[in-house]
Design a protein around this motif. Structure first.
Motif: not given
Length: 104
Positions: A2, A4-6, A13, A22-24, A26, A28
């Motif tokens: 992981d 981007d550590r999200d 992903e 990119n942690p933003n 994902f 949703r």
């Protein structure tokens, strides 16, 4: 992994077609609402992916059933989609969205 550590693994992903760096970015759910006996959820559909709205009334492992499905072909590109359960139970119901890769 992981990077981007999200909290979403590279494999997940890849399936969701999001950027693992990119942690933003994902998967949703944008909205989820119940109205007039229906349950509807909206999300951004990614090209080459299938989305299934699944429902359970017990959360048991074999209790999930698909109530709606929509796919985005590679030619379609990314776009918002809505998944609706047209006959949401009057009692408690649980929902989840399953993402899968479209077979060529």
């Amino acid at each position: 992994q992981d990077p981007d550590r999200d909290g979403i693994t590279n494999y997940h992903e890849f399936v969701a077609k999001t950027d693992p760096n990119n942690p933003n970015d994902f998967f949703r759910i944008a909205t989820a609402e119940r109205s007039a006996g229906r349950f509807t959820t909206s999300l951004t559909g990614r090209a080459g992916r299938r989305y299934e709205l699944r429902r359970s009334t017990t959360l048991g492992p074999d209790s999930w059933s698909t109530v709606a499905s929509q796919a985005r072909s590679l030619a379609d590109g990314d776009a918002p989609i809505n998944l609706t359960d047209p006959e949401a139970p009057g009692t408690t119901a649980y929902y989840r969205v399953r993402v899968s890769i479209l077979e060529p």
